[in-house]
Design a protein around this motif. Structure first.
Motif, short mmCIF file in Angstrom:
data_model
loop_
_atom_site.label_atom_id
_atom_site.label_comp_id
_atom_site.label_asym_id
_atom_site.label_seq_id
_atom_site.Cartn_x
_atom_site.Cartn_y
_atom_site.Cartn_z
N GLN A 17 5.49 -2.80 -7.69
CA GLN A 17 5.60 -1.35 -7.47
C GLN A 17 4.70 -0.88 -6.34
OE1 GLN A 17 5.93 0.79 -11.57
NE2 GLN A 17 4.82 -1.11 -11.95
N ASN A 19 2.91 1.16 -3.60
CA ASN A 19 2.64 2.59 -3.37
C ASN A 19 2.91 3.48 -4.59
OD1 ASN A 19 1.37 3.75 -1.16
ND2 ASN A 19 3.20 4.82 -0.50
N VAL A 20 2.97 2.89 -5.78
CA VAL A 20 3.15 3.68 -6.99
C VAL A 20 1.79 3.90 -7.64
CG1 VAL A 20 4.19 3.75 -9.30
CG2 VAL A 20 5.48 2.80 -7.37
N ALA A 21 1.47 5.17 -7.89
CA ALA A 21 0.20 5.49 -8.55
C ALA A 21 0.25 5.07 -10.01
CB ALA A 21 -0.06 6.99 -8.44
N LYS A 68 -3.32 2.32 -6.73
CA LYS A 68 -2.00 1.86 -6.30
C LYS A 68 -2.14 0.67 -5.37
CE LYS A 68 -1.42 5.02 -2.36
NZ LYS A 68 -0.58 6.05 -1.76
N HIS A 151 7.61 3.74 -1.39
CA HIS A 151 8.02 4.40 -2.64
C HIS A 151 8.47 5.84 -2.39
CE1 HIS A 151 7.65 5.85 -6.92
NE2 HIS A 151 8.41 4.80 -7.01
#
Lengths: 276, 276
Positions: A17, A19-21, A68, A151
């Protein structure tokens, strides 16, 4: 749970994932571990990734917090990519009537897409885009790959109005290569509010298509944070868009002469991943 | 090098490259470790991933040998995906004239693409495809995502002949929804020899487009190993292609009535990832 198992699951979660926080509680889900050791593990992963240039784990400021994974292509893989693709694209059997280069195989190659998408995502990591915009058709795969690593949602401008796009905004423009009036339209629902768009396409000659996308986006009051293509021609040197990036540069094609494709100068230096 | 560092780098290498065959010497590159401990590490990674349904590491038979990471979506993420997308697609503000559903936002959503691509890749993991084929435009992002997880080249059939595609094979067909003769063409260079194609598209009603792609592929002497779409209509129940998979199913849209989208029956059971 052993520490090795935690590392395996955490790295898998991050790399899946980009760039997913992720909050620490999301990360600890199923890991059965204290937050303090989780933070230690994350710091360890960050150090290892950074040490060989394979991305990083960033802390997210603000009330929500979290971390991230931000992708990066290690130096050796990046060099191999540019060397390999320069060679493949310089194949003179690729020349087509009108000074075009056959690139559909390259644009559908999963490794090319993955590395290119990561390189462009790294370059625009801090540009603040909230949507990727492309025009059908050939730029779509690269736009998808870039959107994955940033993302971000993808919006595709169409050449013809389609019922399946719902209400759409359209413009007319003159295509540089085909020298005729063309239409370009974008679904109203496809664009976020206060859009900040990164435009991705496969190829740029004079930049007429990118300029048209920019005009279309201005009808949405969208800001364009950058334009990137896989391959741009060296001539004309002055494009209709100023702030563009190309991974590769193509000299004018002269029949019977070898094709010259080189890595674009912006990617030759080691700071090529610094963003706009 | 500590074992934790080896795990971090190995998992990153695997997850970055789904379905890519990696030799033990490639894996050990930069790791400064003996092959025996590397094999132990890989076995450990395989066990951890399999234990929570997050894919596996497969050994590749034959003289070259090596291992590859095969993706899978863990049960909880898969259930959340189907629940979330069923809800989003059932929104009656999506209905468009002619019984269509607005889906461009979903088809450009990076999470939807990533999970859908993994699910379709898992379903066709052992189908022996060597190319993904789609028709422009809306199916391309899903085709790119599936191609990433199967590590296959993507070929895009065009609605019009384009100079940039080089020599191309074309067919004519009658579109079911638009009831007029349409063209579809595919670049000759885009297809591998002895092609075994997996057809990916966004939407299927009667299956006319998929059947047309199949006809076009037969002109290449290509075999079709399967056809998959994000959303298929429940009517007509008899499609023009037999062996298709859809992630979601849509009941006929009646104006003023709620839209009904459900998870397609093939994905309700736990053995949904078994291939064709």
């Amino acid at each position: 749970m052993q520490r090795s198992e935690r590392f395996i699951r955490l790295v898998k979660t991050f790399v899946d994932q980009p760039n997913v926080a992720l909050s620490l509680s999301e990360l600890s889900d199923g890991l059965d571990t204290a937050k303090s050791s989780l933070s230690e593990d994350v710091a360890r992963i960050r150090n290892v990734l950074e040490a060989y240039g394979a991305g990083s784990i960033r802390s997210i400021q603000g009330s929500a917090g979290g971390v991230k994974y931000v992708a990066n292509v290690p130096e050796n893989r990046r060099l191999a990519f540019f060397a390999d693709l320069t060679r493949r694209l310089s194949d003179s059997s690729r020349t087509l009537p009108g000074g075009f280069l056959y690139m559909s195989d390259v644009l559908g190659d999963p490794d090319v897409l993955d590395v290119s998408g990561q390189l462009l995502a790294t370059a625009y990591q801090d540009a603040g885009a909230n949507v990727i915009v492309t025009v059908e058709t050939k730029g779509i795969p690269l736009a998808v790959a870039t959107a994955r690593y940033l993302h971000l949602p993808l919006a595709i401008a169409r050449r013809e109005l389609r019922v399946t796009e719902g209400a759409a905004l359209s413009i007319h423009y003159i295509s540089g290569s085909q020298r005729r009036i063309q239409t370009m339209s974008l679904s109203k629902r496809a664009m976020p509010a206060r859009a900040r768009a990164l435009i991705i396409d496969d190829f740029m000659r004079a930049g007429g298509t990118a300029a048209a996308v920019k005009n279309l986006l201005s009808e949405f009051s969208a800001e364009v944070v950058g334009t990137a293509v896989l391959l741009a021609t060296s001539e004309p040197a002055d494009k209709l868009v100023e702030d563009y990036r190309a991974l590769f540069e193509l000299d004018p094609i002269i029949e019977g002469q070898p094709v010259t494709v080189r890595t674009h100068s912006a990617w030759m230096s080691s700071d090529s991943g610094d963003g706009e």
